[in-house]
Scaffold this active site. Structure first.
Site, PDB file in Angstrom:
ATOM      1  N   ASP A   1       0.888  -1.155   0.000  1.00 24.42           N
ATOM      2  CA  ASP A   1       0.000   0.000   0.000  1.00 24.42           C
ATOM      3  C   ASP A   1       0.930   1.211   0.000  1.00 24.42           C
ATOM      4  OD1 ASP A   1      -1.644   2.118   0.603  1.00 24.42           O
ATOM      5  OD2 ASP A   1      -2.332   1.347   2.536  1.00 24.42           O
TER       6      ASP A   1
ATOM      7  N   LYS B   1       2.887  11.099  -3.712  1.00 26.00           N
ATOM      8  CA  LYS B   1       1.817  10.381  -4.424  1.00 26.00           C
ATOM      9  C   LYS B   1       0.901  11.344  -5.183  1.00 26.00           C
ATOM     10  CE  LYS B   1      -1.663   6.814  -3.513  1.00 26.00           C
ATOM     11  NZ  LYS B   1      -2.113   5.886  -2.474  1.00 26.00           N
TER      12      LYS B   1
ATOM     13  N   GLU C   1      -7.400   0.367  -4.118  1.00 24.88           N
ATOM     14  CA  GLU C   1      -7.325   0.281  -2.653  1.00 24.88           C
ATOM     15  C   GLU C   1      -8.616  -0.266  -2.017  1.00 24.88           C
ATOM     16  OE1 GLU C   1      -5.923   4.224  -1.823  1.00 24.88           O
ATOM     17  OE2 GLU C   1      -3.963   3.745  -2.671  1.00 24.88           O
TER      18      GLU C   1
ATOM     19  N   ASP D   1     -13.304   4.761   1.871  1.00 22.56           N
ATOM     20  CA  ASP D   1     -11.850   4.910   2.013  1.00 22.56           C
ATOM     21  C   ASP D   1     -11.474   6.401   2.002  1.00 22.56           C
ATOM     22  OD1 ASP D   1      -9.109   4.924   1.759  1.00 22.56           O
ATOM     23  OD2 ASP D   1      -9.018   3.570   0.051  1.00 22.56           O
TER      24      ASP D   1
END
Ligand code: AMP
Length: 602
Positions: free
Chosen positions: A10, A70, A151, A174
């Site tokens: 992850d 990211k 994810e 999420d």
């Protein structure tokens, strides 16, 4: 030799986690500091590159540190830092690779063997560029990224892998540091099928931090008449204190923000000490919590479900620890979220499960994701023929047979588009190719089979084949998911808004095409039949002129009536001729009417 392990990573905006399957168990691997999560921070000190915990600790004081890279994945932006006194530039892929190298290295130590393959997770709405960039980062780090998975899907996989016998519908909420994703999945006999996804690429824990930052800034301005925004160092400390306060408010009713010597003002050093109550924080951030409600409802609608149809609600991402978020989810869905999963680790564990599936260690598990937008081709009159509808489970292959629009046409151009509009306008052209070498024939006769395939990684291949002579042409589109969630949402909304207008245009265009084709036929029969009855010839020419005028003036309704009349008359005439021929015992092998449109669907 021991079987090769595929690790699950992850690669988070704030933190990263690495997990692996050990027999039937998944284990989260600890970093050298003994922690199960590693801050996604890279820094340079005295020429040396440092990653993780130590890099995070000096984030505030060391300007040569990089956090949240990211967010830059898939862009052309570069990050500048000083290494050994020299300015250096790194791409987001390189910086992510430094994090991955660190994770790979400690994973190898823990596992006790070399690791070359990984499954990496990305937000569900990451576009193709961002996914590609993630793969590149893996490659730079010496990892073969065997699969990229979403994810929320990974979270469901981790939750459901040991509950394969139970059929259930799960909603994954999420909320991480920078993005928000909702996915609805159906679990049945080991198949994990994504029914719908939605989200907001620009909503995450950072927004909650920023609310506190602005609140502190305003307080300082009011109490000290000092604008702290221009002081970079002070702002960075403020941001860190805000996040700390937010996290503390998840566990207690109030928190104290202490920032001694934050800046130097005309009145001397600025010391900040403020108390923030959870109730006030909740009021200030209520609109943020509320923004996550719509994507939940959209995903439910898309999946054709009611909240009461859900069996489980999983909370993923650090920001779901915010009590107001949990409350809202429970109120909206009428169900308490599952509290057995660890929101920080569940995604990496799911990636490790997928690694186990790919390595052959886990059986009876199949992951089925969906394509976010409809894919199709442009046909005559710029009308779209949709081949794969949005939210279709991938991998998928669909074919349809088309034909030529003109007589003796030996080449067709295949324009591949993505979007929800029924006409070209408003859709995104993904690629174009030609199929040539079609045997000359009247329009509508050749059978061109167009096939679309989307593989597990979202890569689309389109093939066109002349069914008569087997000539083939192909295009591979790497970027069928190259759109951001905003673009996807906009395209879906636009299609809704233009539905009526598009249908009208589609009908208009197909009527004109129908008229043109009839004019063609009539003109052809005038030139071909030299001994045509002069009266009939005159009549035909008159009809042709009328049709042309109606096309010119776009008199669509009149045109439709006229076409019906002519076609009816023609068919009556054809019947009469056939009867006449039959009585004259003549063999008549008339070809059927020409169709330039879809003939079959597989
Ligand atoms: P992730 O990307 O899943 O690692 O989530 C990171 C985000 O979660 C950051 O914005 C953190 O500040 C936030 N976060 C972590 N722990 C908590 C907590 N206990 N309460 C509120 N937010 C948290």
């Amino acid at each position: 030799m021991a079987k090769e392990k595929i690790i699950g990573i992850d690669l988070g905006t704030t933190n990263s986690v690495v997990a692996v399957m050990d027999g039937k168990e998944t284990i989260v691997l600890e970093n050298p500091a003994g922690k199960r999560t590693t801050p996604s921070v890279v820094a340079w000190k005295n020429g040396e590159r440092i990653v993780g915990e130590i890099a995070k600790r000096q984030l505030e004081t060391n300007p040569d540190s990089i956090a949240s890279v990211k967010r830059l994945m898939g862009t052309n932006e570069k990050v500048k830092v000083k290494v050994d006194g020299k300015e250096q530039e790194f791409t987001p892929e390189q910086v992510s690779a430094f994090i991955l190298m660190y994770l790979k290295e400690y994973a190898e130590k823990k596992v006790g063997s070399k690791i070359e393959k990984a499954v990496i997770t990305v937000p569900a709405y990451f576009n193709n560029d961002q996914r590609e960039a993630t793969k590149v980062a893996g490659k730079i780090a010496g990892l073969d990224v065997v699969r990229i998975i979403n994810e929320p899907t990974a979270a469901a996989l981790s939750y459901g892998v040991d509950k394969k016998d139970k059929e259930q519908k799960i909603l994954v909420y999420d909320l991480g540091g920078g993005t928000f994703d909702v996915s609805i999945l159906e679990l049945s006999e080991g198949t994990f099928e994504v029914l719908a996804t939605s989200g907001d690429n620009h909503l995450g824990g950072d927004d909650w931090d920023n609310v506190i930052v602005d609140w502190i800034k305003d307080k300082i301005k009011k109490d000290n008449n000092f604008d702290v925004s221009k002081d970079k160092m002070a702002m960075s400390r403020l941001k860190e204190a805000a996040e700390k306060a937010k996290i503390e408010l998840s566990g207690s009713d109030s928190t104290t923000i202490n920032l001694p010597f934050l800046a130097i003002t005309d009145n001397g050093p600025l010391n900040v000490e403020l108390e923030l109550k959870r109730s006030d924080f909740e009021k200030m951030t209520a609109n943020l919590v509320d923004r996550t409600r719509k994507p939940i409802m959209d995903a439910l609608k898309e999946a054709g479900l009611k909240a009461s149809d859900l069996d489980e609600v999983l909370l993923v991402g650090g920001s779901t620890r915010i009590p107001a978020v949990q409350k809202m989810v429970e109120q909206t869905l009428g169900k308490a979220p599952n509290r057995t999963i660890n929101p920080d680790e569940v995604v990496a564990i799911g990636a490790a499960v997928q690694g186990g599936v790919l390595a052959g260690d886990v059986s009876d598990v199949l992951l089925l994701d969906v394509t976010p937008l409809t894919l199709g081709i442009v046909t005559e009159g710029d009308i779209i023929a949709p081949l794969i509808k949005r939210n279709t489970t991938i991998p998928v292959t669909k074919s349809q047979v088309f034909s030529t629009a003109a007589d003796n046409q030996t080449e067709v151009s295949i324009v591949v588009v993505q979007g929800e509009r029924e006409v070209l306008e408003g859709n995104k052209v993904l690629g174009q190719f030609n199929l040539s070498g079609i045997d000359p024939a009247p329009r509508g006769v050749p059978q061109i089979e167009v096939s679309f395939s989307i593989d597990v990684n979202g890569i689309t291949t389109v093939t066109a084949k002349d069914k008569k002579n087997n000539k083939e042409a192909t295009i591979t589109i790497q970027n069928s998911t190259r759109l951001s969630d905003e673009e996807i949402e906009k395209m879906v909304k636009d299609a809704e808004a233009h539905k009526e207008e598009d249908q009208k245009r589609k009908e208009e265009r197909s009527t004109i095409i129908r008229a043109e084709s009839l004019i063609n036929m009539m003109e052809k029969s005038i030139t071909d039949s030299k001994d045509m009855d002069p009266k009939m010839k005159e009549q035909s020419e008159k009809e042709i002129a009328t049709l042309k005028e109606m096309i010119e003036k776009k008199q669509i309704e009149e045109l439709k009536t006229k076409l019906d009349q002519i076609e009816q008359a023609a068919s009556m005439y054809a019947n009469q001729q056939a009867n006449k021929a039959a009585t004259e015992k003549e063999d008549d092998n008339n070809d059927g009417p020409i169709k330039a449109e879809v003939e079959e669907e597989k």
